[in-house]
Design a protein around this motif. Sequence first.
Motif, PDB file in Angstrom:
ATOM      1  N   LEU A  41       9.119  -0.787  -3.720  1.00 18.18           N
ATOM      2  CA  LEU A  41       8.659  -1.239  -5.029  1.00 18.18           C
ATOM      3  C   LEU A  41       9.288  -2.469  -5.187  1.00 18.18           C
ATOM      4  O   LEU A  41       8.618  -3.465  -5.708  1.00 18.18           O
ATOM      5  CB  LEU A  41       9.164   0.001  -5.955  1.00 18.18           C
ATOM      6  CG  LEU A  41       8.554   1.366  -6.204  1.00 18.18           C
ATOM      7  CD1 LEU A  41       9.099   2.060  -7.271  1.00 18.18           C
ATOM      8  CD2 LEU A  41       6.936   1.057  -6.494  1.00 18.18           C
ATOM      9  N   GLN A  42      10.505  -2.734  -5.078  1.00 18.11           N
ATOM     10  CA  GLN A  42      11.120  -3.727  -5.103  1.00 18.11           C
ATOM     11  C   GLN A  42      10.656  -5.076  -4.288  1.00 18.11           C
ATOM     12  O   GLN A  42      10.282  -6.074  -4.546  1.00 18.11           O
ATOM     13  CB  GLN A  42      12.809  -3.980  -5.032  1.00 18.11           C
ATOM     14  CG  GLN A  42      13.581  -5.155  -5.412  1.00 18.11           C
ATOM     15  CD  GLN A  42      13.312  -5.728  -6.781  1.00 18.11           C
ATOM     16  OE1 GLN A  42      13.395  -4.787  -7.848  1.00 18.11           O
ATOM     17  NE2 GLN A  42      12.870  -7.030  -6.940  1.00 18.11           N
TER      18      GLN A  42
ATOM     19  N   MET B 240       0.771  -1.084   0.075  1.00 17.12           N
ATOM     20  CA  MET B 240       0.009  -0.051   0.124  1.00 17.12           C
ATOM     21  C   MET B 240       0.879   1.212   0.128  1.00 17.12           C
ATOM     22  O   MET B 240       1.838   1.233   0.703  1.00 17.12           O
ATOM     23  CB  MET B 240      -0.983   0.134   1.230  1.00 17.12           C
ATOM     24  CG  MET B 240      -1.593   1.261   1.559  1.00 17.12           C
ATOM     25  SD  MET B 240      -2.629   1.199   2.948  1.00 17.12           S
ATOM     26  CE  MET B 240      -3.910   2.432   2.332  1.00 17.12           C
ATOM     27  N   ALA B 241       0.672   2.223  -1.033  1.00 19.37           N
ATOM     28  CA  ALA B 241       1.116   3.592  -0.933  1.00 19.37           C
ATOM     29  C   ALA B 241       0.381   4.431  -0.164  1.00 19.37           C
ATOM     30  O   ALA B 241      -0.984   4.386  -0.731  1.00 19.37           O
ATOM     31  CB  ALA B 241       1.663   3.865  -2.383  1.00 19.37           C
TER      32      ALA B 241
ATOM     33  N   VAL C 246       3.526  -4.906   2.115  1.00 19.19           N
ATOM     34  CA  VAL C 246       4.381  -3.940   1.885  1.00 19.19           C
ATOM     35  C   VAL C 246       4.016  -2.584   1.996  1.00 19.19           C
ATOM     36  O   VAL C 246       2.935  -2.242   1.146  1.00 19.19           O
ATOM     37  CB  VAL C 246       5.233  -3.915   0.260  1.00 19.19           C
ATOM     38  CG1 VAL C 246       6.152  -2.831   0.280  1.00 19.19           C
ATOM     39  CG2 VAL C 246       5.800  -5.445   0.293  1.00 19.19           C
ATOM     40  N   LEU C 247       4.200  -1.553   2.725  1.00 17.76           N
ATOM     41  CA  LEU C 247       3.758  -0.536   3.004  1.00 17.76           C
ATOM     42  C   LEU C 247       4.891   0.627   2.808  1.00 17.76           C
ATOM     43  O   LEU C 247       5.965   0.654   3.348  1.00 17.76           O
ATOM     44  CB  LEU C 247       3.494  -0.271   4.599  1.00 17.76           C
ATOM     45  CG  LEU C 247       2.651  -1.456   5.081  1.00 17.76           C
ATOM     46  CD1 LEU C 247       2.472  -1.334   6.589  1.00 17.76           C
ATOM     47  CD2 LEU C 247       1.195  -1.220   4.355  1.00 17.76           C
ATOM     48  N   ALA C 248       4.559   1.650   1.924  1.00 25.82           N
ATOM     49  CA  ALA C 248       5.114   2.772   1.359  1.00 25.82           C
ATOM     50  C   ALA C 248       4.717   4.076   1.753  1.00 25.82           C
ATOM     51  O   ALA C 248       3.707   4.541   1.195  1.00 25.82           O
ATOM     52  CB  ALA C 248       5.457   2.626  -0.080  1.00 25.82           C
ATOM     53  N   GLY C 249       5.234   4.782   2.768  1.00 27.46           N
ATOM     54  CA  GLY C 249       4.442   6.112   3.351  1.00 27.46           C
ATOM     55  C   GLY C 249       5.247   7.332   2.711  1.00 27.46           C
ATOM     56  O   GLY C 249       6.528   7.045   2.080  1.00 27.46           O
ATOM     57  N   GLY C 250       4.733   8.388   2.741  1.00 20.43           N
ATOM     58  CA  GLY C 250       5.344   9.550   2.400  1.00 20.43           C
ATOM     59  C   GLY C 250       5.355   9.911   0.962  1.00 20.43           C
ATOM     60  O   GLY C 250       6.141  10.263   0.252  1.00 20.43           O
TER      61      GLY C 250
END
Length: 58
Positions: free
Chosen positions: A47-48, A1-2, A30-34
């Motif tokens: 991403l990878q 999740m972005a 997979v957690l992508a903040g900011g």
Amino acid sequence: MAAEGHGFEDVLTYYNHLMEHLQWKNLGAVLAGGNGEAGDITGKPELQQAYDLGKSIS
């Protein structure tokens, strides 16, 4: 999740309960903040990680 922020606690709680309810195996998250602007996620290691998690599903 972005997401724009970094507060994933509520999302993870919901996700974990959903996995339990459906009796599905939780393979991870997979957690992508900011990521507030277009392109902010470019080059992030998440991403990878997301790609690798997707490839691990068979």
